[in-house]
Design an enzyme around this catalytic site. Structure first.
Site, PDB file in Angstrom:
ATOM      1  N   THR A 144       0.838  -1.198   0.000  1.00 39.29           N
ATOM      2  CA  THR A 144       0.000   0.000   0.000  1.00 39.29           C
ATOM      3  C   THR A 144       0.870   1.243   0.000  1.00 39.29           C
ATOM      4  OG1 THR A 144      -1.636   1.301   1.218  1.00 39.29           O
ATOM      5  CG2 THR A 144      -0.225  -0.114   2.537  1.00 39.29           C
TER       6      THR A 144
ATOM      7  N   PRO B 199      -0.229   6.102   3.685  1.00 41.17           N
ATOM      8  CA  PRO B 199       0.456   6.151   4.983  1.00 41.17           C
ATOM      9  C   PRO B 199      -0.480   5.848   6.156  1.00 41.17           C
ATOM     10  CG  PRO B 199       0.707   8.243   3.793  1.00 41.17           C
ATOM     11  CD  PRO B 199      -0.216   7.400   2.983  1.00 41.17           C
TER      12      PRO B 199
ATOM     13  N   LYS C 249      -2.963   3.674   6.171  1.00 41.08           N
ATOM     14  CA  LYS C 249      -3.059   2.210   6.249  1.00 41.08           C
ATOM     15  C   LYS C 249      -1.769   1.616   6.805  1.00 41.08           C
ATOM     16  CE  LYS C 249      -5.926   1.353   2.119  1.00 41.08           C
ATOM     17  NZ  LYS C 249      -5.910   0.613   0.842  1.00 41.08           N
TER      18      LYS C 249
ATOM     19  N   TYR D 157     -12.041   9.103   5.367  1.00 41.75           N
ATOM     20  CA  TYR D 157     -13.395   9.517   5.738  1.00 41.75           C
ATOM     21  C   TYR D 157     -13.653   9.439   7.253  1.00 41.75           C
ATOM     22  CZ  TYR D 157     -14.181   9.032   0.701  1.00 41.75           C
ATOM     23  OH  TYR D 157     -14.102   9.164  -0.670  1.00 41.75           O
TER      24      TYR D 157
ATOM     25  N   PHE E 127      -7.620   8.800   9.155  1.00 41.04           N
ATOM     26  CA  PHE E 127      -7.369   9.346   7.817  1.00 41.04           C
ATOM     27  C   PHE E 127      -8.663   9.219   7.009  1.00 41.04           C
ATOM     28  CE2 PHE E 127      -7.151   5.367   5.334  1.00 41.04           C
ATOM     29  CZ  PHE E 127      -7.016   4.432   6.349  1.00 41.04           C
TER      30      PHE E 127
ATOM     31  N   ASP F  13      -7.528  -3.560   0.205  1.00 45.84           N
ATOM     32  CA  ASP F  13      -8.382  -2.695  -0.599  1.00 45.84           C
ATOM     33  C   ASP F  13      -9.620  -2.397   0.226  1.00 45.84           C
ATOM     34  OD1 ASP F  13      -8.376  -1.298  -3.175  1.00 45.84           O
ATOM     35  OD2 ASP F  13     -10.341  -2.226  -3.397  1.00 45.84           O
TER      36      ASP F  13
ATOM     37  N   ARG G 219     -10.558  -2.802   9.107  1.00 43.89           N
ATOM     38  CA  ARG G 219      -9.168  -3.223   8.881  1.00 43.89           C
ATOM     39  C   ARG G 219      -8.704  -4.134  10.014  1.00 43.89           C
ATOM     40  NH1 ARG G 219      -7.804   1.227   7.670  1.00 43.89           N
ATOM     41  NH2 ARG G 219      -8.050   0.793   5.454  1.00 43.89           N
TER      42      ARG G 219
HETATM   43  P1  ITT Z   1      -3.434   1.798  -1.686  1.00 43.57           P
HETATM   44  O1  ITT Z   1      -4.283   1.375  -2.857  1.00 43.57           O
HETATM   45  O2  ITT Z   1      -2.052   2.156  -2.062  1.00 43.57           O
HETATM   46  O3  ITT Z   1      -3.504   0.835  -0.552  1.00 43.57           O
HETATM   47  P2  ITT Z   1      -5.468   3.833  -1.445  1.00 43.57           P
HETATM   48  O4  ITT Z   1      -5.689   4.982  -0.492  1.00 43.57           O
HETATM   49  O5  ITT Z   1      -5.550   4.151  -2.910  1.00 43.57           O
HETATM   50  O6  ITT Z   1      -4.054   3.189  -1.085  1.00 43.57           O
HETATM   51  P3  ITT Z   1      -7.799   2.139  -1.630  1.00 43.57           P
HETATM   52  O7  ITT Z   1      -7.822   2.129  -3.119  1.00 43.57           O
HETATM   53  O8  ITT Z   1      -8.052   0.863  -0.896  1.00 43.57           O
HETATM   54  O9  ITT Z   1      -6.426   2.676  -1.039  1.00 43.57           O
HETATM   55  O10 ITT Z   1      -8.830   3.248  -1.159  1.00 43.57           O
HETATM   56  C1  ITT Z   1      -9.340   3.239   0.132  1.00 43.57           C
HETATM   57  C2  ITT Z   1      -9.926   4.606   0.464  1.00 43.57           C
HETATM   58  O11 ITT Z   1     -11.047   4.378   1.355  1.00 43.57           O
HETATM   59  C3  ITT Z   1      -8.917   5.431   1.234  1.00 43.57           C
HETATM   60  O12 ITT Z   1      -8.253   6.320   0.403  1.00 43.57           O
HETATM   61  C4  ITT Z   1      -9.779   6.140   2.272  1.00 43.57           C
HETATM   62  O13 ITT Z   1     -10.213   7.348   1.751  1.00 43.57           O
HETATM   63  C5  ITT Z   1     -10.975   5.203   2.464  1.00 43.57           C
HETATM   64  N1  ITT Z   1     -10.728   4.412   3.675  1.00 43.57           N
HETATM   65  C6  ITT Z   1     -10.362   3.101   3.764  1.00 43.57           C
HETATM   66  N2  ITT Z   1     -10.179   2.741   5.037  1.00 43.57           N
HETATM   67  C7  ITT Z   1     -10.438   3.828   5.776  1.00 43.57           C
HETATM   68  C8  ITT Z   1     -10.408   4.094   7.154  1.00 43.57           C
HETATM   69  O14 ITT Z   1     -10.017   3.176   8.027  1.00 43.57           O
HETATM   70  N3  ITT Z   1     -10.732   5.319   7.556  1.00 43.57           N
HETATM   71  C9  ITT Z   1     -11.080   6.279   6.696  1.00 43.57           C
HETATM   72  N4  ITT Z   1     -11.113   6.139   5.380  1.00 43.57           N
HETATM   73  C10 ITT Z   1     -10.794   4.907   4.916  1.00 43.57           C
END
Ligand code: ITT
Length: 198
Positions: free
Chosen positions: A9, A12, A14, A157, A155, A70, A184
């Site tokens: 990923t 940051p 995550k 939402y 981070f 994801d 997660r």
């Molecule tokens: P990677 O693909 O590199 O892992 P990304 O941010 O593009 O990073 P995703 O495609 O999985 O990851 O998009 C997930 C989005 O959903 C992320 O950018 C957040 O805006 C939201 N999200 C996921 N988990 C979250 C959490 O625990 N709290 C808040 N928002 C979350």
């Protein structure tokens, strides 16, 4: 020997949560940024496909087993949107703040009763890039969307995701509290259980 795994990923937020969640497990966890791994193109139709695309890409680049996450937020009043498009809801390259504001804008006229939403996380583990039997775990976390952001932690939402059991947003929870409940946290605990049996 400690098992070395790459975290596939570039987010940051995550990386922080996953490193905390995996702190007690006997693995050496390295984010893909340490290997200059390229960002994979997430062109799957669902969370599972996109998680696998990312995990296989990082494993191919590093030669290490990989974990990918994801995730996204699914809003009932928007028929599950933004879903897999959560990271680019306000457009490719949009910031967390832009995505959050776009979601608030689209939810402006939606009544309290219809503001239900959930975070979803698909966590996958591949032993190598062509692994035919990946481990796949899922978590989901129910909440409601507020009208205004509250809280500074987390981070994405988090500032508008109200957690009824806690009476605050997920951005007002400590990382320990969030990890104990979150999509997660659920998914990674499931994955760790499976990894123990490998
Ligand atoms: P990677 O693909 O590199 O892992 P990304 O941010 O593009 O990073 P995703 O495609 O999985 O990851 O998009 C997930 C989005 O959903 C992320 O950018 C957040 O805006 C939201 N999200 C996921 N988990 C979250 C959490 O625990 N709290 C808040 N928002 C979350």
């Amino acid at each position: 020997m400690t098992h070395h795994i790459v975290l596939a990923t570039g987010n940051p937020g995550k990386v922080r949560e996953l490193q905390q969640l995996l702190a007690d497990a006997d693995y050496k966890i390295s984010p893909q940024s340490e290997f200059d791994a390229p960002e994979a193109i997430e062109d799957g139709l669902g969370f599972v496909e996109n998680a696998l695309i990312k995990a296989r890409s990082a494993a191919r680049h590093t030669g290490l087993p990989a974990i990918a996450d994801d995730s996204g937020i699914a809003v009932d009043a928007l028929d599950g949107a933004p879903g897999i498009y959560s990271a680019r809801y306000a457009g490719v390259g949009a910031s967390d703040e832009q995505n959050l504001n776009f979601l608030l804008e689209n939810m402006r006229d939606v009544d309290e009763a219809d503001r239900t939403a959930r975070f979803i996380c698909l966590m996958v583990y591949v032993r190598h890039a062509e692994d035919p039997t990946p481990i796949i775990c899922q978590g989901s976390w129910e909440g409601r969307l507020l009208h205004e952001p509250q809280g500074e932690n987390g981070f994405g939402y988090d500032p508008i995701f109200y957690v009824p059991e806690k009476g605050c947003t997920s951005a007002q929870l400590s990382s320990e509290e969030k990890n104990a409940m979150s999509h997660r946290g659920q998914a990674i605990r499931c994955l760790v259980e499976h990894l123990k049996n490998l």
